[in-house]
Design a protein around this motif. Structure first.
Motif, PDB file in Angstrom:
ATOM      1  N   ASP A 237      -9.012  -8.440 -43.058  1.00 19.68           N
ATOM      2  CA  ASP A 237      -8.366  -9.485 -42.266  1.00 19.68           C
ATOM      3  C   ASP A 237      -6.856  -9.449 -42.449  1.00 19.68           C
ATOM      4  O   ASP A 237      -6.167 -10.443 -42.243  1.00 19.68           O
ATOM      5  CB  ASP A 237      -8.926 -10.863 -42.635  1.00 19.68           C
ATOM      6  N   ASP A 238      -6.357  -8.295 -42.839  1.00 16.44           N
ATOM      7  CA  ASP A 238      -4.925  -8.066 -42.973  1.00 16.44           C
ATOM      8  C   ASP A 238      -4.689  -6.570 -42.883  1.00 16.44           C
ATOM      9  O   ASP A 238      -5.491  -5.780 -43.390  1.00 16.44           O
ATOM     10  CB  ASP A 238      -4.399  -8.607 -44.306  1.00 16.44           C
ATOM     11  N   ALA A 239      -3.585  -6.180 -42.267  1.00 13.17           N
ATOM     12  CA  ALA A 239      -3.343  -4.764 -41.991  1.00 13.17           C
ATOM     13  C   ALA A 239      -3.145  -3.926 -43.244  1.00 13.17           C
ATOM     14  O   ALA A 239      -3.262  -2.697 -43.182  1.00 13.17           O
ATOM     15  CB  ALA A 239      -2.126  -4.613 -41.076  1.00 13.17           C
ATOM     16  N   ARG A 240      -2.855  -4.538 -44.388  1.00 10.71           N
ATOM     17  CA  ARG A 240      -2.657  -3.786 -45.617  1.00 10.71           C
ATOM     18  C   ARG A 240      -3.693  -4.144 -46.688  1.00 10.71           C
ATOM     19  O   ARG A 240      -3.546  -3.771 -47.854  1.00 10.71           O
ATOM     20  CB  ARG A 240      -1.239  -3.993 -46.166  1.00 10.71           C
ATOM     21  N   GLN A 241      -4.744  -4.822 -46.287  1.00 10.34           N
ATOM     22  CA  GLN A 241      -5.835  -5.127 -47.208  1.00 10.34           C
ATOM     23  C   GLN A 241      -6.606  -3.852 -47.516  1.00 10.34           C
ATOM     24  O   GLN A 241      -6.807  -2.995 -46.649  1.00 10.34           O
ATOM     25  CB  GLN A 241      -6.762  -6.170 -46.585  1.00 10.34           C
ATOM     26  N   THR A 242      -7.063  -3.706 -48.746  1.00  7.59           N
ATOM     27  CA  THR A 242      -7.840  -2.532 -49.124  1.00  7.59           C
ATOM     28  C   THR A 242      -9.189  -2.967 -49.687  1.00  7.59           C
ATOM     29  O   THR A 242      -9.422  -4.138 -49.958  1.00  7.59           O
ATOM     30  CB  THR A 242      -7.091  -1.671 -50.156  1.00  7.59           C
ATOM     31  N   GLY A 243     -10.090  -1.982 -49.850  1.00  2.31           N
ATOM     32  CA  GLY A 243     -11.423  -2.289 -50.346  1.00  2.31           C
ATOM     33  C   GLY A 243     -12.222  -3.141 -49.401  1.00  2.31           C
ATOM     34  O   GLY A 243     -13.085  -3.921 -49.821  1.00  2.31           O
ATOM     35  N   CYS A 244     -11.978  -2.980 -48.086  1.00  2.00           N
ATOM     36  CA  CYS A 244     -12.604  -3.839 -47.091  1.00  2.00           C
ATOM     37  C   CYS A 244     -13.172  -2.987 -45.963  1.00  2.00           C
ATOM     38  O   CYS A 244     -12.980  -1.774 -45.904  1.00  2.00           O
ATOM     39  CB  CYS A 244     -11.595  -4.853 -46.544  1.00  2.00           C
ATOM     40  N   VAL A 245     -13.884  -3.634 -45.038  1.00  2.00           N
ATOM     41  CA  VAL A 245     -14.514  -2.921 -43.925  1.00  2.00           C
ATOM     42  C   VAL A 245     -13.881  -3.341 -42.602  1.00  2.00           C
ATOM     43  O   VAL A 245     -13.650  -4.531 -42.348  1.00  2.00           O
ATOM     44  CB  VAL A 245     -16.039  -3.163 -43.885  1.00  2.00           C
ATOM     45  N   LEU A 246     -13.579  -2.355 -41.763  1.00  2.00           N
ATOM     46  CA  LEU A 246     -13.086  -2.569 -40.411  1.00  2.00           C
ATOM     47  C   LEU A 246     -14.116  -1.991 -39.446  1.00  2.00           C
ATOM     48  O   LEU A 246     -14.516  -0.837 -39.572  1.00  2.00           O
ATOM     49  CB  LEU A 246     -11.731  -1.879 -40.233  1.00  2.00           C
ATOM     50  N   SER A 247     -14.551  -2.810 -38.504  1.00  2.00           N
ATOM     51  CA  SER A 247     -15.557  -2.372 -37.540  1.00  2.00           C
ATOM     52  C   SER A 247     -15.331  -3.070 -36.211  1.00  2.00           C
ATOM     53  O   SER A 247     -14.788  -4.182 -36.172  1.00  2.00           O
ATOM     54  CB  SER A 247     -16.966  -2.676 -38.063  1.00  2.00           C
ATOM     55  N   TYR A 248     -15.732  -2.411 -35.133  1.00  2.00           N
ATOM     56  CA  TYR A 248     -15.683  -3.034 -33.809  1.00  2.00           C
ATOM     57  C   TYR A 248     -16.501  -2.194 -32.842  1.00  2.00           C
ATOM     58  O   TYR A 248     -16.806  -1.020 -33.094  1.00  2.00           O
ATOM     59  CB  TYR A 248     -14.238  -3.173 -33.299  1.00  2.00           C
ATOM     60  N   ASN A 249     -16.870  -2.803 -31.722  1.00  2.00           N
ATOM     61  CA  ASN A 249     -17.535  -2.133 -30.611  1.00  2.00           C
ATOM     62  C   ASN A 249     -16.801  -2.527 -29.337  1.00  2.00           C
ATOM     63  O   ASN A 249     -16.728  -3.699 -29.002  1.00  2.00           O
ATOM     64  CB  ASN A 249     -19.009  -2.534 -30.538  1.00  2.00           C
ATOM     65  N   THR A 250     -16.254  -1.535 -28.641  1.00  2.00           N
ATOM     66  CA  THR A 250     -15.348  -1.788 -27.534  1.00  2.00           C
ATOM     67  C   THR A 250     -16.106  -2.102 -26.253  1.00  2.00           C
ATOM     68  O   THR A 250     -17.009  -1.366 -25.847  1.00  2.00           O
ATOM     69  CB  THR A 250     -14.448  -0.562 -27.300  1.00  2.00           C
ATOM     70  N   SER A 251     -15.718  -3.195 -25.598  1.00  2.00           N
ATOM     71  CA  SER A 251     -16.427  -3.664 -24.404  1.00  2.00           C
ATOM     72  C   SER A 251     -15.434  -4.145 -23.366  1.00  2.00           C
ATOM     73  O   SER A 251     -14.402  -4.751 -23.693  1.00  2.00           O
ATOM     74  CB  SER A 251     -17.374  -4.803 -24.778  1.00  2.00           C
ATOM     75  N   GLU A 252     -15.736  -3.883 -22.112  1.00  2.00           N
ATOM     76  CA  GLU A 252     -14.893  -4.390 -21.038  1.00  2.00           C
ATOM     77  C   GLU A 252     -14.981  -5.910 -20.974  1.00  2.00           C
ATOM     78  O   GLU A 252     -16.064  -6.497 -21.102  1.00  2.00           O
ATOM     79  CB  GLU A 252     -15.334  -3.791 -19.701  1.00  2.00           C
ATOM     80  N   THR A 253     -13.863  -6.548 -20.781  1.00  2.00           N
ATOM     81  CA  THR A 253     -13.826  -8.001 -20.677  1.00  2.00           C
ATOM     82  C   THR A 253     -14.785  -8.503 -19.598  1.00  2.00           C
ATOM     83  O   THR A 253     -14.806  -7.983 -18.486  1.00  2.00           O
ATOM     84  CB  THR A 253     -12.399  -8.479 -20.336  1.00  2.00           C
ATOM     85  N   GLY A 254     -15.589  -9.479 -19.973  1.00  2.00           N
ATOM     86  CA  GLY A 254     -16.503 -10.086 -19.009  1.00  2.00           C
ATOM     87  C   GLY A 254     -17.820  -9.364 -18.834  1.00  2.00           C
ATOM     88  O   GLY A 254     -18.659  -9.809 -18.051  1.00  2.00           O
ATOM     89  N   ARG A 255     -18.042  -8.248 -19.539  1.00  2.00           N
ATOM     90  CA  ARG A 255     -19.290  -7.499 -19.431  1.00  2.00           C
ATOM     91  C   ARG A 255     -20.096  -7.663 -20.716  1.00  2.00           C
ATOM     92  O   ARG A 255     -19.540  -7.815 -21.807  1.00  2.00           O
ATOM     93  CB  ARG A 255     -19.004  -6.015 -19.204  1.00  2.00           C
ATOM     94  N   SER A 256     -21.412  -7.612 -20.631  1.00  2.00           N
ATOM     95  CA  SER A 256     -22.264  -7.870 -21.793  1.00  2.00           C
ATOM     96  C   SER A 256     -23.159  -6.694 -22.177  1.00  2.00           C
ATOM     97  O   SER A 256     -23.960  -6.799 -23.092  1.00  2.00           O
ATOM     98  CB  SER A 256     -23.138  -9.099 -21.537  1.00  2.00           C
ATOM     99  N   GLY A 257     -23.054  -5.562 -21.492  1.00  2.00           N
ATOM    100  CA  GLY A 257     -23.939  -4.443 -21.783  1.00  2.00           C
ATOM    101  C   GLY A 257     -23.840  -3.941 -23.203  1.00  2.00           C
ATOM    102  O   GLY A 257     -24.836  -3.502 -23.790  1.00  2.00           O
ATOM    103  N   ALA A 258     -22.649  -4.000 -23.812  1.00  2.00           N
ATOM    104  CA  ALA A 258     -22.475  -3.513 -25.178  1.00  2.00           C
ATOM    105  C   ALA A 258     -23.167  -4.389 -26.209  1.00  2.00           C
ATOM    106  O   ALA A 258     -23.246  -4.016 -27.390  1.00  2.00           O
ATOM    107  CB  ALA A 258     -20.989  -3.396 -25.509  1.00  2.00           C
TER     108      ALA A 258
END
Length: 388
Positions: A237-258
């Protein structure tokens, strides 16, 4: 072209009940798009021989360089860079990356692919090296093991996934024993690789002294439960935090297929598989390093189109990054983006057009930001550990 972030109106999310099968469909369409042939659909019918009666292909020997898709000293595709960027000198690289690749295989219907499948049988190998692994060559030496990946038809078969994970675990142990030498490292992954990386972190890293060496985990393009803090891995939750997990799944705004990727998933948790997972999926905005808040398109330093043939085998110049392609915001466990129609030829595919999911280019959409993020987190780890 600079495109400002446009906030979507409030809407009711439709939660699809496809479970694991939904994820298989998403991955099928992603690979079908990249490969461009109907013959691939045949492999989704599943192997003719039941798993219990099948013989898995030979296991890789990770003492042999041929068992690695990426390994320092090769100057392979993973060392490619966009114009104006340079790969770090491997001899002076401050950290390592252990990368677990996504499903790349498209051959005949088998439960587990050969680890040494050719680029013809596994045509996404070059694209993974160019569009995903290379994002970390600004900070790190790169290690990506080949493994007996579960094929698309077998992703919902625990025994096939067990064979795949067993290879990943052995590769990581070999890396630690013979290559790491106490260096800080990043765990990175995509899609099927993310499912294996979640287990690897729990079984081989978080409960061992290696946890201190973990710079961060980039578990992208798959379901990552936001309860990992309970086993020692907080969400970044900070750009220089370490020992943490970053994850995401990219989706078009307004679409729910992902949502098929993040709802009701099977995942590894404290020594066993959990079916129909209920925790929300982790979503960290790669443009800010934070969970909350929107980033404008101006904050996106550069996006890389999905790599296309001809590939070759040696490091080369990647296409110029497209600056300010899209902003991003985490909403309901998905990372929403707004790619302008003027850029659809380079950044959209059948998967995004039909489902609104940019699964194929989760890395490329934020290539410049991820590259910068990895460099910054490695520097933060060095500062926190007084490494000069």
């Amino acid at each position: 072209m600079t495109v400002a972030w446009r906030s979507a109106p409030k809407r009711r999310w439709i939660r699809l009940g496809f479970g694991c099968f939904g994820a298989v469909v998403v991955l099928l369409l992603a690979t079908f798009t990249a490969i461009g042939g109907w013959g691939f659909v045949v492999s989704m019918r599943g192997p003719a021989t039941p798993f219990a009666a099948s013989t898995p292909p030979p296991a890789p020997d990770y003492a042999a360089r041929a068992a690695w898709l990426a390994f320092p000293g090769r100057d392979g595709l993973e060392r490619s860079t966009p114009p104006g960027m340079r790969a770090v000198d491997e001899r002076a690289a401050p950290a390592d990356v252990f990368f677990v690749h996504p499903t790349t295989f498209s051959g005949s219907p088998v439960w587990n692919a050969r680890f040494d499948a050719s680029d013809t049988a596994a045509p996404l190998y070059p694209a993974v090296l160019l569009g995903q692994v290379s994002a970390f060559n600004g900070c790190c030496r790169l290690y990506a093991p080949r493994y007996r990946q579960a094929t698309l038809a077998a992703l919902k078969t625990p025994a096939a996934m067990e064979i795949a994970y067993g290879d990943i675990a052995r590769a990581f142990r070999n890396y630690v024993a013979h290559q790491n030498h106490g260096r800080p490292f990043i765990i990175a992954s995509h899609s099927q690789g993310t499912a294996h990386a979640i287990r690897l972190l729990q079984e081989e890293i978080l409960k061992t002294p290696l946890k201190r060496q973990l710079v961060a985990a980039y578990l992208i393009g798959g379901y990552v439960p936001d309860t990992l803090r309970a086993v020692g891995l907080p969400v970044c939750d900070d750009a220089r935090q370490t020992g943490c997990v970053l994850s995401y799944n990219t989706s078009e705004t307004g679409r729910s297929g992902a949502r098929m990727i993040v709802d009701g998933k099977t995942y590894w948790w404290r020594g066993a598989l959990v079916v129909d997972g209920k925790p929300d999926a982790v979503c960290v905005n790669p443009l800010t390093g934070r969970r909350a808040g929107a980033a404008q398109a101006e904050a996106n330093p550069g996006s890389l189109p999905f790599p296309t043939a001809p590939f070759g085998h040696a490091a080369k110049s990647l296409p110029p990054l497209t600056r300010h392609l899209t902003g991003a915001v985490c909403r309901a466990s998905l990372l929403e983006v707004d790619v302008p129609w003027s850029e659809t030829s380079a950044f959209s595919d059948k998967l995004s057009l039909i489902f609104g999911s940019y699964h194929l280019n989760d890395y490329g959409m934020f290539y410049g930001a991820l590259r910068r993020d990895a460099v910054d987190r490695v520097a933060a780890w060095q500062a926190a550990n007084d490494v000069r």
